[in-house]
Design a protein around this motif. Structure first.
Motif, short mmCIF file in Angstrom:
data_model
loop_
_atom_site.label_atom_id
_atom_site.label_comp_id
_atom_site.label_asym_id
_atom_site.label_seq_id
_atom_site.Cartn_x
_atom_site.Cartn_y
_atom_site.Cartn_z
N UNK A 467 0.69 -0.90 0.45
CA UNK A 467 -0.35 -0.20 0.05
C UNK A 467 0.68 1.15 0.18
N UNK A 468 2.06 1.42 0.66
CA UNK A 468 3.27 2.29 0.63
C UNK A 468 3.53 2.54 -0.47
N UNK A 469 3.70 1.28 -1.17
CA UNK A 469 4.95 1.92 -2.31
C UNK A 469 3.60 1.85 -3.70
N UNK A 470 2.60 1.78 -3.18
CA UNK A 470 1.38 2.37 -4.44
C UNK A 470 1.35 3.44 -4.28
N UNK A 471 0.75 3.88 -2.78
CA UNK A 471 0.63 5.57 -2.83
C UNK A 471 1.88 6.04 -3.43
N UNK A 472 3.29 6.19 -2.78
CA UNK A 472 4.78 7.02 -3.52
C UNK A 472 4.29 6.54 -4.63
#
Length: 485
Positions: A467-472
Motif C-alpha cells: 500500500x505504501x509503495x502504491x501510494x508513493x
C-alpha cells in the motif's frame, strides 16, 4: 292413636324400594284407620267437628304422604322435589376458598347434574385445592406425547395440578371414569381439529384408561398418524382423534408445513376428511390456531391433482368463512341428528402478551406458576362471530363448548420451555458430556479467534508495504502531471 312421625326414617336405597313401598302402604293404612276411629267416636258422642280441624288433619296427612313418597321415589327422574347439583351454592356446605380445604363430594344419587339448569359453567373462577388429586399424571398415563409431559421434561413446580374450576352458580360433579365409559358404551367419540384438540383427546383418554385392564385397551394409528384410535374392548367403545387443522383439505394435512406462506387450502373440499367422520356418534370439532398465521390465506378451488398452481391469497376472515360454510354444508347433508351429536370448541387463548395479565416484565407465559386473577384482552378477534353466524343457520344442531374464558386465566398451563425439545431432562453423565463439549467448543472458538487474529496481523504486515509503495507511485505520478502542466 295416630302413628308418630317425629323420628325420621332413613332414606331407602334402590334395592329396598319394594320394602319401602310396603312400609308406606302399612303406614297409610294405620293413619287412615286412626282418623276413621277418631271420627266415629266423635260422631257416637254427637260431638261437633269444626271444619278447620278436618281440613288441617287432611292437609297434614297429605303432606306426610307426599314427603314419605319423595323419600321412596327420590331416585326417580319424575320426583317433583328432585335435588340437583346445580342448586344454589349457598344451600350446600361452605368451604374456605384457597385454604386447601376440599368441599365434600356430593355422591348422593339424589343430587343429579342437570345441564339445563347449569348451562353457564364457563362463568366462574379457579380455586386452589391442595387436597385435589389429579386423575392422571405424565408418569401414570402412557398415552401422552413427550411434548406435553411437563414434569418429565423438567418443570419444577406442581401447583398448576391443584386448581379446580368452580362455576358461579352450581357445583360441577366429580368426573367418574366408569360413568363416562358406561355412557359411551357401544359408541364412537371423535375429536377433530388441530394440536389443541389432540391435547383434549389425550387428556380424555388418560382420564378413563386407568380403570381399564391392560388387555382390554388398545391404541392404533393410521400410517400417516393423522387418525388415532383408543379402544376400550369391554365397553365396545372408541375414543378417537383425527388431524384436520383447517377442517377443509390442505397441503399440510399429511406433512406439516411450518412456513405459513407455503400452506395452501382447498377451501371448497372436505370429502377426504369427512369420510372418516361418518358413523361417529359424538363429533367434537375445533379450528382456530392454524388460521392465525397471517392476514392472507393461500386458497385454492378444485383438486390438488391438478397441481398447486392457481391459488390466490384471501383475507383470513373470508377464507375462514368459506371453509366453515363447506364444513357446515357437509354436516347438514351427511349427518343424521338423531344418530350423531355435534360439538364445537371455542378458541384457546395464546397468551402472547404478558402485560395482558399484569406481568409487564414477563416473557409470554414463561415462568408463570399460577392462574392470572384478571386478563385484559389486547386483541379483538371476529373469528368466533363467524362460527356463531354459520352454526345458527345449520339444520343440524351444534353445541358450543366454551373453553375461552376459563382457559384465559390459566397462563400457567402452557408447556412453555418444558416441551420435548427444550426442557429435556438429562442425566449427570449427559450433563458432564454437554459441559465438556461446551468447554471444547469454547476452547476451539478461542483458538480460532487467536488464529484469525494472527493471520490478520500477517496479512497486514505483507499488505502495508504494498500500500505504501502504491501510494508513493501515485504521488510521483501526480507530481509529474503538475510539472507537465
Amino acid at each position: 292413636m295416630i302413628p308418630s312421625s317425629s323420628s325420621p326414617s332413613p332414606s331407602p336405597s334402590p334395592s329396598s324400594s319394594t320394602s319401602s313401598s310396603l312400609s308406606l302402604s302399612l303406614c297409610l293404612s294405620d293413619t287412615m284407620l286412626s282418623f276413621i276411629l277418631i271420627l266415629c267416636k266423635m260422631k257416637s258422642h254427637r260431638a261437633y267437628i269444626p271444619l278447620f280441624v278436618v281440613t288441617a288433619l287432611i292437609c297434614t296427612c297429605a303432606l306426610m304422604v307426599l314427603l314419605f313418597t319423595e323419600k321412596v321415589t327420590s331416585l326417580s327422574s319424575f320426583s317433583i322435589f328432585r335435588l340437583i347439583s346445580c342448586a344454589n351454592r349457598d344451600a350446600l356446605p361452605k368451604y374456605r376458598i384457597g385454604s386447601g380445604e376440599y368441599r365434600p363430594e356430593i355422591d348422593d344419587d339424589r343430587f343429579e347434574f342437570d345441564p339445563e339448569e347449569c348451562n353457564d359453567t364457563a362463568r366462574g373462577k379457579w380455586v386452589f385445592n391442595a387436597s385435589l388429586r389429579p386423575l392422571y399424571s405424565d408418569r401414570s398415563c402412557a398415552y401422552l406425547e413427550k411434548q406435553v409431559t411437563c414434569k418429565r421434561n423438567g418443570r419444577p413446580d406442581s401447583d398448576y395440578l391443584h386448581w379446580e374450576w368452580q362455576a358461579d352458580d352450581c357445583y360441577l360433579p366429580k368426573f367418574k371414569p366408569e360413568v363416562a365409559l358406561k355412557k359411551l358404551r357401544g359408541k364412537r367419540l371423535m375429536f377433530v381439529g388441530d394440536s389443541i384438540q389432540r391435547g383434549q383427546w389425550m387428556s380424555f383418554v388418560c382420564m378413563v384408561q386407568s380403570i381399564i385392564p391392560k388387555d382390554q385397551k388398545f391404541l392404533s394409528r393410521s400410517p400417516s398418524r393423522s387418525h388415532l384410535i383408543f379402544r376400550a374392548k369391554e365397553y365396545n367403545t372408541t375414543i378417537e382423534f383425527y388431524w384436520a387443522p383447517f377442517l377443509v383439505e390442505s397441503n399440510t394435512d399429511q406433512h406439516i408445513i411450518s412456513d405459513p406462506n407455503k400452506r395452501i387450502l382447498r377451501i371448497d373440499s372436505i370429502s377426504k376428511h369427512a369420510k372418516i367422520w361418518k358413523g361417529v356418534d359424538l363429533l367434537v370439532f375445533n379450528s382456530y390456531i392454524w388460521w392465525m398465521s397471517g392476514p392472507l390465506i393461500n386458497s385454492l378451488w378444485g383438486s390438488f391433482a391438478n397441481g398447486e398452481e392457481g391459488y390466490e391469497g384471501l383475507d383470513r376472515m373470508t377464507a375462514y368463512r368459506l371453509a366453515l360454510k363447506t364444513w357446515a354444508n357437509w354436516i347438514d347433508s351427511a349427518i343424521d341428528p338423531n344418530r350423531t351429536r355435534l360439538f364445537f370448541t371455542t378458541l384457546s387463548p395464546t397468551h402472547i402478551k404478558s402485560e395482558d395479565w399484569g406481568n409487564k416484565n414477563g416473557i409470554k407465559c414463561y415462568n408463570e406458576t399460577k392462574p392470572a386473577m384478571k386478563v385484559t384482552r389486547s386483541w379483538v378477534d371476529r373469528m368466533p362471530d363467524v362460527v356463531s353466524s354459520i352454526v345458527k343457520k345449520m339444520r343440524v344442531p351444534v353445541t358450543f363448548i366454551n373453553i375461552t374464558q376459563l382457559s384465559e386465566y390459566r397462563v400457567d398451563g402452557h408447556v412453555s420451555v418444558y416441551g420435548e425439545s427444550r426442557g429435556k431432562i438429562v442425566s449427570e453423565h449427559e450433563k458432564w458430556r454437554i459441559m465438556s463439549r461446551t468447554r471444547d467448543v469454547r476452547k476451539s472458538a478461542q483458538h480460532t479467534h487467536r488464529h484469525l487474529h494472527h493471520v490478520a496481523k500477517l496479512m497486514e504486515a505483507k499488505i502495508r508495504p504494498l500500500v505504501n509503495l502504491w501510494g508513493r507511485k501515485q504521488d510521483q505520478a501526480c507530481l509529474s502531471t503538475k510539472r507537465a502542466i
